[in-house]
Design an enzyme around this catalytic site. Structure first.
Site, PDB file in Angstrom:
ATOM      1  N   CYS A 101       5.182  -3.348  -4.201  1.00  0.00           N
ATOM      2  CA  CYS A 101       3.781  -3.966  -3.691  1.00  0.00           C
ATOM      3  C   CYS A 101       3.959  -5.469  -3.236  1.00  0.00           C
ATOM      4  O   CYS A 101       3.090  -6.226  -2.539  1.00  0.00           O
ATOM      5  CB  CYS A 101       3.434  -4.260  -5.073  1.00  0.00           C
ATOM      6  N   HIS A 123      -5.883  -4.902  -3.970  1.00  0.00           N
ATOM      7  CA  HIS A 123      -4.793  -4.758  -3.654  1.00  0.00           C
ATOM      8  C   HIS A 123      -4.035  -3.260  -3.339  1.00  0.00           C
ATOM      9  O   HIS A 123      -3.273  -2.227  -3.798  1.00  0.00           O
ATOM     10  CB  HIS A 123      -4.289  -4.859  -5.310  1.00  0.00           C
TER      11      HIS A 123
END
Length: 380
Positions: free
Chosen positions: A87, A334
């Site tokens: 991420c 996200h």
């Protein structure tokens, strides 16, 4: 003499909750419109695009950056490379592009990240010892928790209460809704198939958030019930973000406001506490820039979980009044491989609109115990 790289034309798609507005969009279909918009903004300089660097961690495989560049109409002569730091991938892509400009190996690159949770393939990694639908963050013999249980464990270890997490989640939604209604996201957004706004921010309250049950069993049996819930966590999301990484003289020629990359760093630590990874990376970047946390006027940290953000903020002694002031991933979502680039898009919007010359920080905690951070400042 090395050149100080700058970031211009920072743009992103709306962030869509998985299975909603972008449910049928392949990841390259999300990245391509953003790349095209950024390329159009710098086209009048007449410089060729030396490369496209995109982060991605759960896509279909292959070279997403090259496929998206072709789909964006950038031309067959524009290459592309895809990077994966989970991420933190979108921020890693921009960091690599900036390093190439600083070294004199390129003058104009497009960099960012893209992710489609909706269309990411499900896979099996048999060597993991379990059936994973994600690649292992660490090999057998090391802690390899999913990020949710790890956030619960981190909250227990660092004494971050449920009330504090819920309060941060309420803040994230409230600030994101206010920014959306005031039009503060409008200039950074590139619509995709008529999806023109972020779809996740909503009105939240402390009583409503208190009704959410713990989502994960705590990894620390002595800590009692968990404190991480669906309410104080991000959502699975689709989206893309990108920007041009180039020389300061090109930004001046184009008359574009720019952020100068002042310092960057990556770090690694205990795989059992992945949510803390942004803290040592940010500390290293601050040290390289000759700054302290108190010098920062703008901070964007990935809100995968309120527990993670608060642990990082505590570790760095941040002024939380400057952190994610238009909301963060709890409210917006996200999109894993894009999230680091989304942080830079948000920093650009905040910093370039403010009457404040203080530098900004973008930082991500990463599965497996890594962290990544970048310090930027307004270019003269």
């Amino acid at each position: 003499m090395t050149a100080a790289p700058v970031l211009v034309a920072a743009r992103r798609t709306p962030i869509g909750t998985a299975g909603r507005g972008f449910a049928d969009q392949a990841v390259d279909a999300l990245a391509a419109p953003v790349l095209a918009a950024v390329a159009a903004e710098v086209a009048s300089a007449g410089l060729p695009i030396d490369d496209v660097v995109l982060g991605n961690c759960m896509g279909p495989g292959g070279d997403l950056a090259r496929v998206a560049a072709l789909r964006a109409g950038l031309g067959a002569s524009v290459p592309g490379v895809t990077v994966d730091r989970q991420c933190g991938s979108g921020l890693e892509a921009v960091m690599q592009a900036a390093s190439r400009v600083r070294a004199g190996d390129a003058r104009l690159l497009l960099a960012g990240g893209a992710e489609s949770a909706s269309t990411a393939p499900h896979r099996l990694w048999p060597d993991s010892g379990e059936r994973f639908t994600r690649a292992p963050f660490a090999p057998l013999g090391f802690a390899d928790p999913d990020m949710g249980p790890a956030a619960d464990h981190l909250a227990a270890v660092r004494g971050i209460t449920r009330d504090r997490q819920d309060a941060w989640a309420e803040r994230s939604h409230r600030l994101a809704l206010a920014a959306q209604r005031a039009g503060r996201f409008d200039r950074e957004l590139v619509a995709v198939d008529d999806v023109a706004i972020d779809d996740r921010p909503r009105a939240m309250s402390a009583p409503l958030l208190a009704r959410f049950a713990p989502a994960f069993a705590s990894l620390d049996e002595a800590s009692g019930s968990g404190t991480v819930t669906a309410g104080n966590s991000c959502g699975f999301s689709d989206g893309a973000a990108a920007m041009a990484v180039t020389l300061p003289e090109l930004a001046r020629e184009l008359g574009l406001p720019a952020l100068r990359v002042r310092a960057a760093a990556v770090s690694a630590g205990d795989p059992a506490l992945p949510g803390l990874g942004a803290a040592p990376a940010a500390a290293a970047a601050l040290d390289r820039a000759g700054l302290t946390a108190g010098d920062l006027g703008f901070v964007e940290i990935t809100e995968a979980f309120a527990a993670q953000l608060l642990a990082v903020s505590d570790a760095l002694a941040l002024d939380e009044a400057v952190v994610n002031t238009d909301g963060g991933a709890i409210a917006l979502g996200h999109p894993w491989g894009a999230s680091g680039a989304v942080l830079l898009v948000r920093l650009a919007a905040r910093m370039l609109d403010a009457d404040d010359d203080r530098p900004g920080l973008a930082a991500c905690s990463i599965g497996g115990g890594q962290g990544i951070a970048m310090i930027v400042e307004r270019a003269a």
